[in-house]
Scaffold this motif. Sequence first.
Motif, PDB file in Angstrom:
ATOM      1  N   MET A  22      71.530  10.693  -0.974  1.00 49.28           N
ATOM      2  CA  MET A  22      72.325  11.895  -0.772  1.00 49.28           C
ATOM      3  C   MET A  22      71.819  13.046  -1.628  1.00 49.28           C
ATOM      4  SD  MET A  22      76.407  12.479  -1.345  1.00 49.28           S
ATOM      5  CE  MET A  22      76.340  11.750  -2.956  1.00 49.28           C
ATOM      6  N   ILE A  23      71.761  14.218  -1.005  1.00 47.48           N
ATOM      7  CA  ILE A  23      71.493  15.446  -1.743  1.00 47.48           C
ATOM      8  C   ILE A  23      72.540  16.471  -1.343  1.00 47.48           C
ATOM      9  CG2 ILE A  23      69.002  15.026  -1.972  1.00 47.48           C
ATOM     10  CD1 ILE A  23      68.637  17.224   0.216  1.00 47.48           C
ATOM     11  N   VAL A  24      72.784  17.426  -2.228  1.00 48.09           N
ATOM     12  CA  VAL A  24      73.676  18.544  -1.931  1.00 48.09           C
ATOM     13  C   VAL A  24      72.813  19.789  -1.927  1.00 48.09           C
ATOM     14  CG1 VAL A  24      75.661  19.889  -2.713  1.00 48.09           C
ATOM     15  CG2 VAL A  24      75.666  17.398  -2.982  1.00 48.09           C
ATOM     16  N   ARG A  25      72.958  20.594  -0.871  1.00 48.90           N
ATOM     17  CA  ARG A  25      72.162  21.807  -0.707  1.00 48.90           C
ATOM     18  C   ARG A  25      72.941  22.816   0.119  1.00 48.90           C
ATOM     19  NH1 ARG A  25      71.058  21.577   4.523  1.00 48.90           N
ATOM     20  NH2 ARG A  25      70.373  19.643   5.522  1.00 48.90           N
TER      21      ARG A  25
ATOM     22  N   VAL B  75      76.414  21.547   1.667  1.00 49.89           N
ATOM     23  CA  VAL B  75      76.573  20.292   2.397  1.00 49.89           C
ATOM     24  C   VAL B  75      75.980  19.151   1.586  1.00 49.89           C
ATOM     25  CG1 VAL B  75      76.632  21.298   4.711  1.00 49.89           C
ATOM     26  CG2 VAL B  75      74.431  20.675   3.698  1.00 49.89           C
ATOM     27  N   ALA B  76      76.551  17.969   1.768  1.00 45.29           N
ATOM     28  CA  ALA B  76      75.978  16.731   1.236  1.00 45.29           C
ATOM     29  C   ALA B  76      75.377  16.021   2.442  1.00 45.29           C
ATOM     30  CB  ALA B  76      77.053  15.874   0.587  1.00 45.29           C
ATOM     31  N   VAL B  77      74.105  15.663   2.326  1.00 39.80           N
ATOM     32  CA  VAL B  77      73.423  14.996   3.432  1.00 39.80           C
ATOM     33  C   VAL B  77      72.712  13.747   2.921  1.00 39.80           C
ATOM     34  CG1 VAL B  77      73.109  17.099   4.809  1.00 39.80           C
ATOM     35  CG2 VAL B  77      71.363  16.448   3.164  1.00 39.80           C
ATOM     36  N   ASP B  78      72.593  12.788   3.809  1.00 43.18           N
ATOM     37  CA  ASP B  78      71.822  11.573   3.564  1.00 43.18           C
ATOM     38  C   ASP B  78      70.801  11.543   4.694  1.00 43.18           C
ATOM     39  OD1 ASP B  78      70.759   9.069   3.239  1.00 43.18           O
ATOM     40  OD2 ASP B  78      72.677   8.026   3.137  1.00 43.18           O
ATOM     41  N   GLY B  79      69.577  11.957   4.397  1.00 47.01           N
ATOM     42  CA  GLY B  79      68.586  12.125   5.448  1.00 47.01           C
ATOM     43  C   GLY B  79      69.053  13.242   6.367  1.00 47.01           C
ATOM     44  N   GLU B  80      69.253  12.917   7.623  1.00 45.20           N
ATOM     45  CA  GLU B  80      69.735  13.895   8.604  1.00 45.20           C
ATOM     46  C   GLU B  80      71.253  13.860   8.768  1.00 45.20           C
ATOM     47  OE1 GLU B  80      67.680  16.066  10.396  1.00 45.20           O
ATOM     48  OE2 GLU B  80      66.199  15.355   8.947  1.00 45.20           O
TER      49      GLU B  80
ATOM     50  N   LEU C 190      77.347  14.341   5.412  1.00 51.96           N
ATOM     51  CA  LEU C 190      78.390  13.515   4.803  1.00 51.96           C
ATOM     52  C   LEU C 190      79.626  14.309   4.395  1.00 51.96           C
ATOM     53  CD1 LEU C 190      76.115  11.428   2.409  1.00 51.96           C
ATOM     54  CD2 LEU C 190      76.856  10.834   4.728  1.00 51.96           C
ATOM     55  N   GLY C 191      79.429  15.561   3.995  1.00 54.97           N
ATOM     56  CA  GLY C 191      80.552  16.354   3.526  1.00 54.97           C
ATOM     57  C   GLY C 191      80.141  17.796   3.326  1.00 54.97           C
ATOM     58  N   THR C 192      81.130  18.635   3.036  1.00 51.39           N
ATOM     59  CA  THR C 192      80.887  20.058   2.882  1.00 51.39           C
ATOM     60  C   THR C 192      81.946  20.682   1.981  1.00 51.39           C
ATOM     61  OG1 THR C 192      80.562  22.144   4.096  1.00 51.39           O
ATOM     62  CG2 THR C 192      82.199  20.611   4.980  1.00 51.39           C
ATOM     63  N   ILE C 193      81.578  21.797   1.394  1.00 53.60           N
ATOM     64  CA  ILE C 193      82.484  22.566   0.543  1.00 53.60           C
ATOM     65  C   ILE C 193      81.992  24.009   0.585  1.00 53.60           C
ATOM     66  CG2 ILE C 193      81.177  22.281  -1.607  1.00 53.60           C
ATOM     67  CD1 ILE C 193      83.932  21.722  -2.996  1.00 53.60           C
ATOM     68  N   MET C 194      82.889  24.953   0.374  1.00 50.69           N
ATOM     69  CA  MET C 194      82.495  26.359   0.439  1.00 50.69           C
ATOM     70  C   MET C 194      82.855  27.081  -0.848  1.00 50.69           C
ATOM     71  SD  MET C 194      83.365  29.093   3.374  1.00 50.69           S
ATOM     72  CE  MET C 194      83.520  30.814   2.924  1.00 50.69           C
ATOM     73  N   PHE C 195      81.890  27.846  -1.359  1.00 55.84           N
ATOM     74  CA  PHE C 195      82.066  28.719  -2.518  1.00 55.84           C
ATOM     75  C   PHE C 195      82.316  30.117  -1.977  1.00 55.84           C
ATOM     76  CE2 PHE C 195      79.843  31.743  -5.403  1.00 55.84           C
ATOM     77  CZ  PHE C 195      80.647  31.586  -6.516  1.00 55.84           C
TER      78      PHE C 195
ATOM     79  N   LEU D  10      79.772  17.199  -4.365  1.00 55.15           N
ATOM     80  CA  LEU D  10      79.985  18.529  -3.779  1.00 55.15           C
ATOM     81  C   LEU D  10      80.698  19.449  -4.763  1.00 55.15           C
ATOM     82  CD1 LEU D  10      80.999  17.513  -0.155  1.00 55.15           C
ATOM     83  CD2 LEU D  10      79.070  19.015  -0.753  1.00 55.15           C
ATOM     84  N   VAL D  11      81.767  18.948  -5.385  1.00 54.19           N
ATOM     85  CA  VAL D  11      82.516  19.773  -6.348  1.00 54.19           C
ATOM     86  C   VAL D  11      81.615  20.137  -7.533  1.00 54.19           C
ATOM     87  CG1 VAL D  11      84.473  19.810  -7.955  1.00 54.19           C
ATOM     88  CG2 VAL D  11      84.788  18.973  -5.609  1.00 54.19           C
ATOM     89  N   ASN D  12      80.854  19.182  -8.044  1.00 55.91           N
ATOM     90  CA  ASN D  12      79.953  19.475  -9.161  1.00 55.91           C
ATOM     91  C   ASN D  12      78.924  20.536  -8.795  1.00 55.91           C
ATOM     92  OD1 ASN D  12      81.223  17.719 -10.915  1.00 55.91           O
ATOM     93  ND2 ASN D  12      79.800  16.041 -10.537  1.00 55.91           N
TER      94      ASN D  12
END
Length: 164
Positions: free
Chosen positions: A4-7, A54-59, A62-67, A103-105
């Motif tokens: 997982m990465i967040v971008r 967004v948090a993604v695992d490959g394609e 997994l989740g999302t958050i908005m600033f 995501l929160v971090n």
Amino acid sequence: MTYMIVRRVLPDEMNAVSELRVMAYTADGLLDVNPSYVETLRDLGTDGRGEVLVAVDGERLLGTIMFEPWSPESEVARNADEAEIRAFAVSPEARGRGVGRDLVNALIERAREEGTTRLVLSTLPEMVSAQYVYRARGFRRVPERDWTPRPDVTLLVYELPLKE
């Protein structure tokens, strides 16, 4: 093996983000009180205001958050030193993997980069899992800022001071 990465969201991912938000909120029964919130969930971040992560695992999304930095249209942010967390959602099948925490971090780090001194958010009382993630990261309740967007909906406000 992927991880997982967040971008930042990619432009062609916004439709999938909108659908994930609606699916996650529907799975938790959070749209029962205010079904018209579906349109807000779909639209947040599509107008250029705010930044969707967004948090993604490959394609796989997994989740999302908005600033969302303060603007005159802000729901709970009161001035340019504050920013809001909006549209926090984790896919039901991705829960329990640290997606919400990551995501929160990432959003907190993004807020610090922008010089935000306080993050604020509103949440339904029923959003127990999200509140757990917020509290674990140091957010605290600010009951004097709770608000009622509709007569049958009360939103709880949390804040996280970012000055260190």
